[in-house]
Design a protein around this motif. Structure first.
Motif, PDB file in Angstrom:
ATOM      1  N   PHE A 440       9.409  -8.782  -0.410  1.00 17.33           N
ATOM      2  CA  PHE A 440       9.026  -9.521   0.745  1.00 17.33           C
ATOM      3  C   PHE A 440       9.042 -10.969   0.290  1.00 17.33           C
ATOM      4  O   PHE A 440       8.927 -11.246  -0.698  1.00 17.33           O
ATOM      5  CB  PHE A 440       7.432  -9.066   1.292  1.00 17.33           C
ATOM      6  CG  PHE A 440       7.440  -7.849   1.879  1.00 17.33           C
ATOM      7  CD1 PHE A 440       7.489  -7.677   3.116  1.00 17.33           C
ATOM      8  CD2 PHE A 440       7.266  -6.440   0.871  1.00 17.33           C
ATOM      9  CE1 PHE A 440       7.287  -6.484   3.831  1.00 17.33           C
ATOM     10  CE2 PHE A 440       7.139  -5.205   1.472  1.00 17.33           C
ATOM     11  CZ  PHE A 440       7.269  -5.266   2.856  1.00 17.33           C
ATOM     12  N   ILE A 441       8.732 -11.892   1.351  1.00 18.53           N
ATOM     13  CA  ILE A 441       8.943 -13.285   0.826  1.00 18.53           C
ATOM     14  C   ILE A 441       7.601 -13.713  -0.010  1.00 18.53           C
ATOM     15  O   ILE A 441       7.711 -14.543  -0.464  1.00 18.53           O
ATOM     16  CB  ILE A 441       8.682 -14.131   2.215  1.00 18.53           C
ATOM     17  CG1 ILE A 441       8.932 -15.642   2.151  1.00 18.53           C
ATOM     18  CG2 ILE A 441       7.448 -14.006   3.080  1.00 18.53           C
ATOM     19  CD1 ILE A 441      10.377 -15.659   1.902  1.00 18.53           C
ATOM     20  N   ASP A 442       6.255 -12.766   0.186  1.00 17.53           N
ATOM     21  CA  ASP A 442       5.330 -13.127  -0.576  1.00 17.53           C
ATOM     22  C   ASP A 442       5.209 -12.445  -1.655  1.00 17.53           C
ATOM     23  O   ASP A 442       4.265 -12.561  -2.622  1.00 17.53           O
ATOM     24  CB  ASP A 442       3.903 -13.179   0.198  1.00 17.53           C
ATOM     25  CG  ASP A 442       3.907 -11.848   0.746  1.00 17.53           C
ATOM     26  OD1 ASP A 442       4.684 -10.942   0.653  1.00 17.53           O
ATOM     27  OD2 ASP A 442       2.845 -11.719   1.572  1.00 17.53           O
ATOM     28  N   GLY A 443       6.098 -11.398  -1.847  1.00 15.98           N
ATOM     29  CA  GLY A 443       6.156 -10.591  -3.260  1.00 15.98           C
ATOM     30  C   GLY A 443       5.154  -9.667  -3.177  1.00 15.98           C
ATOM     31  O   GLY A 443       4.764  -8.836  -4.315  1.00 15.98           O
ATOM     32  N   ILE A 444       4.328  -9.373  -2.256  1.00 13.35           N
ATOM     33  CA  ILE A 444       3.131  -8.298  -2.026  1.00 13.35           C
ATOM     34  C   ILE A 444       3.901  -7.026  -2.091  1.00 13.35           C
ATOM     35  O   ILE A 444       4.757  -6.885  -1.195  1.00 13.35           O
ATOM     36  CB  ILE A 444       2.232  -8.649  -1.003  1.00 13.35           C
ATOM     37  CG1 ILE A 444       1.458  -9.987  -1.232  1.00 13.35           C
ATOM     38  CG2 ILE A 444       1.371  -7.541  -0.908  1.00 13.35           C
ATOM     39  CD1 ILE A 444       0.617 -10.361  -0.420  1.00 13.35           C
ATOM     40  N   TYR A 446       4.380  -3.108  -1.113  1.00 13.24           N
ATOM     41  CA  TYR A 446       4.232  -2.165   0.041  1.00 13.24           C
ATOM     42  C   TYR A 446       4.634  -0.698  -0.337  1.00 13.24           C
ATOM     43  O   TYR A 446       5.452  -0.521  -0.601  1.00 13.24           O
ATOM     44  CB  TYR A 446       4.874  -2.448   1.315  1.00 13.24           C
ATOM     45  CG  TYR A 446       4.814  -1.271   2.423  1.00 13.24           C
ATOM     46  CD1 TYR A 446       3.421  -0.958   2.870  1.00 13.24           C
ATOM     47  CD2 TYR A 446       5.877  -0.468   2.914  1.00 13.24           C
ATOM     48  CE1 TYR A 446       3.592  -0.094   3.776  1.00 13.24           C
ATOM     49  CE2 TYR A 446       5.843   0.305   3.783  1.00 13.24           C
ATOM     50  CZ  TYR A 446       4.774   0.523   4.368  1.00 13.24           C
ATOM     51  OH  TYR A 446       4.587   1.826   5.253  1.00 13.24           O
ATOM     52  N   ASP A 447       3.532   0.129  -0.204  1.00 17.46           N
ATOM     53  CA  ASP A 447       3.797   1.567  -0.471  1.00 17.46           C
ATOM     54  C   ASP A 447       3.210   2.524   0.646  1.00 17.46           C
ATOM     55  O   ASP A 447       1.985   2.385   1.250  1.00 17.46           O
ATOM     56  CB  ASP A 447       2.718   2.241  -1.829  1.00 17.46           C
ATOM     57  CG  ASP A 447       2.955   3.635  -2.179  1.00 17.46           C
ATOM     58  OD1 ASP A 447       3.604   4.271  -1.474  1.00 17.46           O
ATOM     59  OD2 ASP A 447       2.562   4.040  -3.207  1.00 17.46           O
ATOM     60  N   GLY A 448       4.125   3.172   1.514  1.00 16.57           N
ATOM     61  CA  GLY A 448       3.898   3.467   2.601  1.00 16.57           C
ATOM     62  C   GLY A 448       2.799   4.818   2.473  1.00 16.57           C
ATOM     63  O   GLY A 448       2.240   5.306   3.542  1.00 16.57           O
ATOM     64  N   LYS A 449       2.623   5.188   1.290  1.00 20.54           N
ATOM     65  CA  LYS A 449       1.561   6.472   1.267  1.00 20.54           C
ATOM     66  C   LYS A 449       0.106   5.793   0.910  1.00 20.54           C
ATOM     67  O   LYS A 449      -0.593   6.715   0.883  1.00 20.54           O
ATOM     68  CB  LYS A 449       2.034   7.217  -0.001  1.00 20.54           C
ATOM     69  CG  LYS A 449       3.432   7.975   0.294  1.00 20.54           C
ATOM     70  CD  LYS A 449       3.565   8.802  -0.932  1.00 20.54           C
ATOM     71  CE  LYS A 449       5.088   9.505  -0.594  1.00 20.54           C
ATOM     72  NZ  LYS A 449       5.440  10.673  -1.766  1.00 20.54           N
ATOM     73  N   LYS A 450      -0.005   4.508   0.882  1.00 14.91           N
ATOM     74  CA  LYS A 450      -1.238   3.773   0.747  1.00 14.91           C
ATOM     75  C   LYS A 450      -1.432   2.797   1.542  1.00 14.91           C
ATOM     76  O   LYS A 450      -1.568   1.603   1.120  1.00 14.91           O
ATOM     77  CB  LYS A 450      -1.410   3.485  -0.673  1.00 14.91           C
ATOM     78  CG  LYS A 450      -1.268   4.447  -1.840  1.00 14.91           C
ATOM     79  CD  LYS A 450      -1.337   3.992  -3.256  1.00 14.91           C
ATOM     80  CE  LYS A 450      -1.209   5.165  -4.407  1.00 14.91           C
ATOM     81  NZ  LYS A 450      -0.995   4.493  -5.850  1.00 14.91           N
ATOM     82  N   PRO A 451      -1.357   2.923   3.006  1.00 12.60           N
ATOM     83  CA  PRO A 451      -1.458   1.834   3.926  1.00 12.60           C
ATOM     84  C   PRO A 451      -2.715   1.031   3.687  1.00 12.60           C
ATOM     85  O   PRO A 451      -2.779  -0.195   4.069  1.00 12.60           O
ATOM     86  CB  PRO A 451      -1.551   2.743   5.121  1.00 12.60           C
ATOM     87  CG  PRO A 451      -2.065   3.972   4.930  1.00 12.60           C
ATOM     88  CD  PRO A 451      -1.254   4.294   3.577  1.00 12.60           C
ATOM     89  N   ASN A 452      -3.966   1.695   3.542  1.00 18.12           N
ATOM     90  CA  ASN A 452      -5.171   1.021   3.526  1.00 18.12           C
ATOM     91  C   ASN A 452      -5.162  -0.109   2.321  1.00 18.12           C
ATOM     92  O   ASN A 452      -5.731  -1.134   2.453  1.00 18.12           O
ATOM     93  CB  ASN A 452      -6.436   1.724   3.546  1.00 18.12           C
ATOM     94  CG  ASN A 452      -6.623   2.167   4.970  1.00 18.12           C
ATOM     95  OD1 ASN A 452      -7.065   1.531   5.855  1.00 18.12           O
ATOM     96  ND2 ASN A 452      -6.480   3.539   5.039  1.00 18.12           N
ATOM     97  N   TYR A 454      -2.550  -1.533   1.048  1.00 15.74           N
ATOM     98  CA  TYR A 454      -1.708  -2.408   1.341  1.00 15.74           C
ATOM     99  C   TYR A 454      -2.401  -3.583   2.275  1.00 15.74           C
ATOM    100  O   TYR A 454      -2.251  -4.714   2.111  1.00 15.74           O
ATOM    101  CB  TYR A 454      -0.552  -1.891   2.003  1.00 15.74           C
ATOM    102  CG  TYR A 454       0.340  -3.130   2.479  1.00 15.74           C
ATOM    103  CD1 TYR A 454       1.133  -3.678   1.487  1.00 15.74           C
ATOM    104  CD2 TYR A 454       0.959  -2.998   3.993  1.00 15.74           C
ATOM    105  CE1 TYR A 454       2.074  -4.769   2.196  1.00 15.74           C
ATOM    106  CE2 TYR A 454       1.731  -3.901   4.235  1.00 15.74           C
ATOM    107  CZ  TYR A 454       2.162  -4.824   3.594  1.00 15.74           C
ATOM    108  OH  TYR A 454       3.397  -5.609   3.902  1.00 15.74           O
ATOM    109  N   ILE A 455      -3.007  -3.134   3.298  1.00 12.60           N
ATOM    110  CA  ILE A 455      -3.655  -4.003   4.301  1.00 12.60           C
ATOM    111  C   ILE A 455      -4.770  -4.732   3.453  1.00 12.60           C
ATOM    112  O   ILE A 455      -4.799  -5.875   3.895  1.00 12.60           O
ATOM    113  CB  ILE A 455      -4.617  -3.162   5.609  1.00 12.60           C
ATOM    114  CG1 ILE A 455      -3.414  -2.514   6.237  1.00 12.60           C
ATOM    115  CG2 ILE A 455      -5.319  -3.763   6.304  1.00 12.60           C
ATOM    116  CD1 ILE A 455      -3.932  -1.333   7.111  1.00 12.60           C
ATOM    117  N   ASN A 456      -5.434  -4.130   2.617  1.00 13.55           N
ATOM    118  CA  ASN A 456      -6.570  -4.936   1.997  1.00 13.55           C
ATOM    119  C   ASN A 456      -5.912  -6.050   0.956  1.00 13.55           C
ATOM    120  O   ASN A 456      -6.614  -6.879   0.613  1.00 13.55           O
ATOM    121  CB  ASN A 456      -7.525  -3.968   1.180  1.00 13.55           C
ATOM    122  CG  ASN A 456      -8.223  -3.353   1.983  1.00 13.55           C
ATOM    123  OD1 ASN A 456      -8.803  -3.733   3.098  1.00 13.55           O
ATOM    124  ND2 ASN A 456      -8.730  -1.842   1.404  1.00 13.55           N
TER     125      ASN A 456
END
Length: 475
Positions: A440-444, A446-452, A454-456
């Motif tokens: 991603f543009i910010d390098g953060i 993402y793991d689809g199995k851990k959505p919360n 990721y949001i945090n």
């Protein structure tokens, strides 16, 4: 009127079904002929339950699989007779599918998800086919671009890409100091474009605003004010000064370059490498009532996607000619070709190679991954469209109720068995989740199995347990 077939008789008011009925009279002759003159074996056609279909689309280049499947006869190969009908905007298209006026449509990935959870409208929509990866860009007016350039590094006389939203923040701050709103366009509240534009802005410290049950403008606490503009109207709206930038699919970023009214500053490939884009959406009722028809549609679309990416995009110029027809996208061939052929023009004269700007089949582009669906849901939650927190299982269950990889793989297996596709072209053993990624543009990451989690991890946006109360964040 009596319908007759003769060597010198014109066929008037003679429908395809009439022809099939009359042809049954000669079936015995074909049976006899087959015993005397055997013909090569061919794949057995699915017994489709509904053969005359109407599909909707918006005039964007990523509707290409539909145009190709029709123009090259892939729908007819499956016994389907398809009419393609352009729609005025995404809301009209969505309503057409829900009411049954359309049997399916080129659809924003967020639309079936939002409808299923009841955001905006409530309906059970599903997709067995993801139409493409990438394909969008963010464009700003010439005036905004001139202001941004002071904050963008230069190498060899050209701006260094990708351009981060950090370069836009001083411009927005200047607008705010002068008491002027910074208005930007996106195509629909649950569009990829809305979430990509928000993601890019937030990565540069710019708040794109929140939604709440009481305020669906999406502009609560916003530094940049985002609103809906239909894709084909984006360049004219920018030229009129109603907006000073927008996020849209092609060819409407390149149109701004050709008209000399704006500069695309970043593509969505640079915001999230190989991000999912449109889907082919249908009602759940349609797929259950017409299961063979659903598989047949998916087969035709897979073949079209394969053709679009075949031989290192060798067919793209032919696709451009198709899309330029007024019944499809209806833009100039040169404008469409600017991105469809593996390049992208930023500032006028600054054309760069972006071979994966439009991906229709590579990288398992058509497989409807649950993790793609969950990313959209995390963004709906991040910006308040999902007003309260949900546990991780809710995200997984919602994704699985909308994205249907089993249907996709059934269609794929049939194509492999028919010799029309290779076994290696499909992710047979996938559990529906892509590997975690930080591209991603910010390098953060993402793991689809851990959505919360990721949001945090995202700096701007609601955290998993926060809510909007009035115009403030609580919790």
């Amino acid at each position: 009127m009596t319908k007759r077939i003769g060597t010198d008789t014109l066929l008037k008011d003679f429908t395809r079904r009439d022809f099939l009925a009359s042809s049954a009279l000669t079936a015995g002759l074909f049976v006899a002929a087959k015993t005397l003159f055997p013909i090569p074996a061919r794949a057995e056609m699915l017994a489709v339950e509904k053969d005359e279909l109407k599909f909707g689309f918006i005039k964007l280049t990523d509707m290409a699989p539909l145009a190709v499947a029709k123009e090259l006869g892939y729908f007819e190969d499956e016994g389907l007779y398809v009419t393609l009908e352009p729609q005025a905007n995404w809301k009209v298209l969505l309503d057409g599918v829900i009411t049954g006026q359309l049997d399916g449509a080129h659809m924003l990935a967020g639309q079936p998800l939002a409808a299923t959870i009841g955001y905006g409208t409530k309906a059970e929509l599903v997709t067995p086919f993801s139409m493409d990866l990438n394909g969008n860009g963010i464009t700003v007016s010439n005036a905004v671009w001139e202001m941004m350039k002071a904050h963008i590094p230069v190498a060899d006389g050209k701006p260094v890409h990708p351009i981060k939203a950090d370069a836009l923040k001083p411009v927005i701050d200047k607008f705010k100091a002068e008491g002027k709103p910074f208005n930007m366009g996106m195509v629909f509240p649950v569009s990829t474009h809305n979430y990509e534009l928000r993601y890019w802005l937030a990565s540069g410290g710019i708040n794109p605003g929140f939604y709440s049950p009481d305020d669906i403008s999406g502009q609560i606490k916003a530094d940049a004010l985002l609103s809906v503009t239909p894709p084909p109207q984006m360049p004219a709206t920018l030229e009129a000064g109603t907006i000073v930038g927008y996020c849209v699919g092609e060819p409407w970023n390149q149109a701004a370059v050709f008209k000399g009214i704006g500069v695309p500053v970043i593509t969505d490939y640079e915001i999230w490498k190989n991000n999912p884009e449109k889907v082919f959406g249908m009602t759940k009722e349609f797929t259950e009532k017409y299961p063979n028809t659903t598989i047949a549609i998916t087969k035709a679309l897979i073949r079209a996607a394969m053709w679009l990416d075949a031989d290192n995009n060798a067919n793209r110029l032919a696709a451009v000619k198709m899309l330029a027809k007024p019944e499809y996208v209806g833009a100039d061939e040169a404008v469409i070709a600017n991105s469809m052929t593996g390049t992208f023009e930023y500032e006028k004269g600054d054309k760069r190679d972006v071979p994966d700007f439009n991906v229709f089949f590579r990288h398992f582009a058509n497989y409807p991954y649950y993790s793609d669906a969950i990313w959209y849901l995390t963004q709906m939650r991040r910006w308040g469209q999902i007003p309260v927190g949900k546990d991780d299982q809710w995200y997984a269950d919602t994704a699985k109720s909308v994205y249907l990889p089993d249907i996709y793989l059934k269609a794929a297996k049939m194509l492999v068995d028919e010799g029309k596709a290779g076994k290696a072209d499909f992710p047979w053993d996938s559990d529906g989740y892509k590997a975690p990624t930080a591209e991603f543009i910010d390098g953060i990451a993402y793991d689809g199995k851990k959505p919360n989690a990721y949001i945090n991890s995202l700096s701007i946006g609601l955290k998993a347990k926060q809510v909007i109360q009035g115009t403030e964040i609580a919790g």
